[in-house]
Design a protein around this motif. Structure first.
Motif, mmCIF file in Angstrom:
data_model
loop_
_atom_site.group_PDB
_atom_site.id
_atom_site.type_symbol
_atom_site.label_atom_id
_atom_site.label_comp_id
_atom_site.label_asym_id
_atom_site.label_seq_id
_atom_site.Cartn_x
_atom_site.Cartn_y
_atom_site.Cartn_z
ATOM 1 N N ALA A 1 0.833 -1.205 0.000
ATOM 2 C CA ALA A 1 0.000 0.000 0.000
ATOM 3 C C ALA A 1 0.869 1.256 0.000
ATOM 4 N N HIS A 2 1.891 1.292 0.841
ATOM 5 C CA HIS A 2 2.785 2.449 0.869
ATOM 6 C C HIS A 2 3.608 2.532 -0.414
ATOM 7 N N LEU A 3 3.991 1.381 -0.944
ATOM 8 C CA LEU A 3 4.734 1.383 -2.206
ATOM 9 C C LEU A 3 3.871 1.913 -3.342
ATOM 10 N N ALA A 4 2.613 1.526 -3.376
ATOM 11 C CA ALA A 4 1.716 2.022 -4.418
ATOM 12 C C ALA A 4 1.514 3.535 -4.299
ATOM 13 N N ALA A 5 1.392 4.020 -3.058
ATOM 14 C CA ALA A 5 1.234 5.461 -2.860
ATOM 15 C C ALA A 5 2.477 6.217 -3.320
ATOM 16 N N ALA A 6 3.661 5.665 -3.041
ATOM 17 C CA ALA A 6 4.896 6.323 -3.478
ATOM 18 C C ALA A 6 5.036 6.293 -4.991
ATOM 19 N N LEU A 7 4.672 5.168 -5.615
ATOM 20 C CA LEU A 7 4.770 5.084 -7.070
ATOM 21 C C LEU A 7 3.774 6.007 -7.756
ATOM 22 N N SER A 8 2.629 6.239 -7.162
ATOM 23 C CA SER A 8 1.652 7.145 -7.759
ATOM 24 C C SER A 8 2.180 8.577 -7.835
ATOM 25 N N VAL A 9 3.169 8.890 -7.002
ATOM 26 C CA VAL A 9 3.774 10.223 -7.028
ATOM 27 C C VAL A 9 5.045 10.232 -7.864
ATOM 28 N N LEU A 10 5.944 9.279 -7.617
ATOM 29 C CA LEU A 10 7.260 9.303 -8.250
ATOM 30 C C LEU A 10 7.256 8.687 -9.643
ATOM 31 N N PRO B 197 4.081 7.408 -11.731
ATOM 32 C CA PRO B 197 2.679 7.005 -11.928
ATOM 33 C C PRO B 197 2.485 6.156 -13.174
ATOM 34 N N VAL B 198 1.567 5.191 -13.068
ATOM 35 C CA VAL B 198 1.201 4.321 -14.183
ATOM 36 C C VAL B 198 -0.307 4.387 -14.326
ATOM 37 N N PRO B 199 -0.828 4.838 -15.456
ATOM 38 C CA PRO B 199 -2.286 4.925 -15.617
ATOM 39 C C PRO B 199 -2.943 3.557 -15.458
ATOM 40 N N GLY B 200 -3.991 3.516 -14.645
ATOM 41 C CA GLY B 200 -4.698 2.267 -14.398
ATOM 42 C C GLY B 200 -4.222 1.543 -13.164
ATOM 43 N N LYS B 201 -2.919 1.555 -12.884
ATOM 44 C CA LYS B 201 -2.366 0.882 -11.704
ATOM 45 C C LYS B 201 -2.075 1.877 -10.583
ATOM 46 N N PHE B 202 -1.267 2.851 -10.890
ATOM 47 C CA PHE B 202 -0.886 3.860 -9.901
ATOM 48 C C PHE B 202 -1.154 5.249 -10.486
ATOM 49 N N PRO B 203 -2.417 5.648 -10.536
ATOM 50 C CA PRO B 203 -2.737 6.943 -11.150
ATOM 51 C C PRO B 203 -2.220 8.102 -10.306
ATOM 52 N N LEU C 215 9.809 15.895 -10.841
ATOM 53 C CA LEU C 215 9.385 14.542 -11.171
ATOM 54 C C LEU C 215 9.796 14.148 -12.579
ATOM 55 N N ALA C 216 9.844 15.127 -13.490
ATOM 56 C CA ALA C 216 10.256 14.825 -14.859
ATOM 57 C C ALA C 216 11.721 14.406 -14.933
ATOM 58 N N LYS C 217 12.507 14.757 -13.925
ATOM 59 C CA LYS C 217 13.935 14.415 -13.902
ATOM 60 C C LYS C 217 14.219 13.136 -13.126
ATOM 61 N N LEU C 218 13.187 12.448 -12.654
ATOM 62 C CA LEU C 218 13.344 11.186 -11.938
ATOM 63 C C LEU C 218 12.903 10.026 -12.821
ATOM 64 N N LEU C 219 13.689 8.948 -12.832
ATOM 65 C CA LEU C 219 13.388 7.774 -13.646
ATOM 66 C C LEU C 219 13.602 6.525 -12.801
ATOM 67 N N LEU C 220 12.542 5.736 -12.632
ATOM 68 C CA LEU C 220 12.631 4.484 -11.897
ATOM 69 C C LEU C 220 13.369 3.453 -12.747
ATOM 70 N N VAL C 221 14.465 2.901 -12.208
ATOM 71 C CA VAL C 221 15.272 1.933 -12.958
ATOM 72 C C VAL C 221 15.199 0.527 -12.373
ATOM 73 N N GLY C 222 14.764 0.380 -11.141
ATOM 74 C CA GLY C 222 14.681 -0.952 -10.545
ATOM 75 C C GLY C 222 14.571 -0.861 -9.042
ATOM 76 N N GLY C 223 14.592 -2.038 -8.413
ATOM 77 C CA GLY C 223 14.473 -2.084 -6.968
ATOM 78 C C GLY C 223 15.130 -3.317 -6.395
ATOM 79 N N GLN D 113 11.385 -2.608 -13.370
ATOM 80 C CA GLN D 113 10.238 -1.732 -13.156
ATOM 81 C C GLN D 113 8.931 -2.524 -13.164
ATOM 82 N N ALA D 114 8.821 -3.522 -14.021
ATOM 83 C CA ALA D 114 7.603 -4.344 -14.050
ATOM 84 C C ALA D 114 7.440 -5.127 -12.757
ATOM 85 N N GLY D 115 8.528 -5.653 -12.210
ATOM 86 C CA GLY D 115 8.452 -6.384 -10.951
ATOM 87 C C GLY D 115 8.077 -5.487 -9.789
ATOM 88 N N VAL D 116 8.612 -4.264 -9.780
ATOM 89 C CA VAL D 116 8.255 -3.318 -8.730
ATOM 90 C C VAL D 116 6.775 -2.970 -8.803
#
Length: 337
Positions: free
Chosen positions: A225-234, A236-242, A261-269, A278-281
Motif C-alpha cells: 500500500a505504501h509502495l503504491a502510494a509512493a509510485l503514484s507520485v514518483l 505514476p502508471v495509468p490504471g495501476k498507480f494513477p 518529477l520529470a527528472k526522476l526515472l525508476l530503474v529498478g528495486g 520496473q515491471a516487478g516493482v
C-alpha cells in the motif's frame, strides 16, 4: 662584515645540529607476560609486530582504539563513512527503489519529498495481527540521494563478503579484542577484490543500473500500500498507480514539483535481497490487500494443492472399489443362474 659573521656562526650551527640529531632509542613493549625491545626508528613497525604466546601462536600487539580498529581505508574520510552507511542500509532495509535523477535543484527536491510524504501519510497504519500495535511507516519512508561509486562498493561487500567465514580464516588480522572483520577491514577489501561475479548474482543484475546520479526510495517494511502510494507520485502508471488529480492535490501539479518529477526515472528495486525491474516493482505495489492479501492468496494456493492431492488419492481407491463392486454383481448373477 657579513662574511665574518657567517664564519663565526659555523661552529654554533654544527653544535646545534649535533644536539638535535636523532639517535636510536630503545623502548620496551610489554604484552601480557612477554616483552621485546624496539628502537625509535622502528616505532611504526613495532605497532604491527607480533609476540609469541603459549603454544607458539602469534598475536599482534594491540595499540588501536576500540572505536577505531585498523582498516583498509582511512575511517575519517566521508567515503568510508558512506560505505558503512550503505552496507547497513542494504542489510537492514527490505525494500529499496532506485531512481536516476538529473540536476534537480534543492527547491525541486523539497517539492518532490513534500508530495511523497503527503501521499504515504494518507495510507492507514497496517497491523500485522490483533495483538501488535499498528506501525506507522509514513515517517520512515525516505527519498535520499546516493553516491553511486560508494554504493557499488557497498553492494559488493554485502554480496560477496561473509564476516563469519572471514573470522575463521588464519590469514585474517587479529587483535586482543578479536579478528578484524568489519566492512572497512583488509579482509573485506580482499574479499571483494578477488570475488568472482556470477551472472546470476544480485550484484551482476543490479550493476548495469549503477550509472549516473542515483536516488533511493527507502521503505523500512514491505508494504504494497505504501509502495503504491509512493509510485503514484514518483512513477505514476495509468490504471495501476494513477497520479493525484489537480482537485484532490493541487500541489502535485505545481510547476516546481512537475519539473522535479520529470527528472526522476525508476530503474529498478531491491526487495528482500532480490533484484526487480520496473515491471516487478509495479507487481509488488499492485498486490491487493497488501501483505495480508498476499498471505491469503498463499493460503488459498496451499489449500487448493492439498485438496487436489486428496482428490487424486481418493480417485484411485474409489475406482478400485467400483470395479470390485461391478465384478461382484456379475458373479452374483452367474451364481443365481
Amino acid at each position: 662584515m657579513v662574511r665574518r659573521l657567517a664564519r663565526a656562526a659555523r661552529p654554533c650551527l654544527r653544535q646545534l645540529g649535533r644536539k638535535h640529531t636523532t639517535t636510536p632509542r630503545t623502548f620496551w613493549l610489554i604484552a601480557g607476560d612477554q616483552s621485546f625491545s624496539t628502537t625509535s626508528s622502528g616505532h611504526a613497525a613495532a605497532a604491527n609486530a607480533s609476540v609469541s604466546v603459549a603454544g607458539g601462536a602469534q598475536r599482534p600487539v594491540d595499540y588501536t582504539s576500540p572505536t577505531k580498529p585498523p582498516s583498509a581505508r582511512p575511517v575519517e574520510t566521508r567515503k568510508s563513512q558512506l560505505i558503512r552507511t550503505y552496507t547497513s542500509l542494504l542489510r537492514t532495509t527490505p525494500l529499496i527503489l532506485f531512481f536516476q535523477h538529473s540536476n534537480l535543484t534543492a527547491v525541486e527536491w523539497a517539492a518532490v519529498r513534500r508530495e511523497l510524504k503527503k501521499a504515504v501519510a494518507a495510507i492507514p497504519a497496517p497491523s500485522p495481527d490483533a495483538v501488535a500495535e499498528p506501525l506507522d511507516l509514513a515517517p520512515m519512508v525516505q527519498l535520499q540521494v546516493l553516491r553511486t561509486t560508494m554504493l557499488d562498493v557497498a553492494l559488493r561487500i554485502v554480496e560477496f563478503y561473509n564476516p563469519d567465514a572471514a573470522e575463521k580464516l588464519a590469514s585474517t588480522p587479529r587483535t586482543a579484542r578479536g579478528p578484524l572483520v568489519h566492512d572497512l577491514s583488509d579482509a573485506a577489501y580482499n574479499a571483494i577484490r578477488g570475488a568472482n561475479t556470477s551472472p546470476n548474482s544480485a550484484y551482476a543484475q543490479i550493476q548495469p543500473l549503477m550509472v549516473g546520479p542515483l536516488a533511493a526510495l527507502v521503505l523500512p517494511a514491505i508494504s504494497p500500500a505504501h509502495l503504491a502510494a509512493a509510485l503514484s507520485v514518483l512513477s505514476p502508471v495509468p490504471g495501476k498507480f494513477p497520479a493525484p488529480t489537480r482537485k484532490k492535490n493541487p500541489g502535485y501539479h505545481d510547476a516546481t514539483c512537475q519539473n522535479g518529477l520529470a527528472k526522476l526515472l525508476l530503474v529498478g528495486g531491491r526487495i528482500e535481497g532480490k533484484i526487480f525491474d520496473q515491471a516487478g516493482v509495479n507487481w509488488v505495489g499492485s498486490i491487493e490487500g497488501g501483505m495480508n492479501g498476499l498471505r491469503a492468496q498463499l493460503v488459498g494456493i496451499l489449500q487448493g494443492a492439498g485438496l487436489g492431492i486428496a482428490t487424486t488419492l481418493e480417485d484411485g481407491s474409489r475406482n478400485l472399489w467400483l470395479a470390485l463392486e461391478a465384478r461382484r454383481g456379475q458373479l452374483e448373477e452367474v451364481v443365481a443362474k
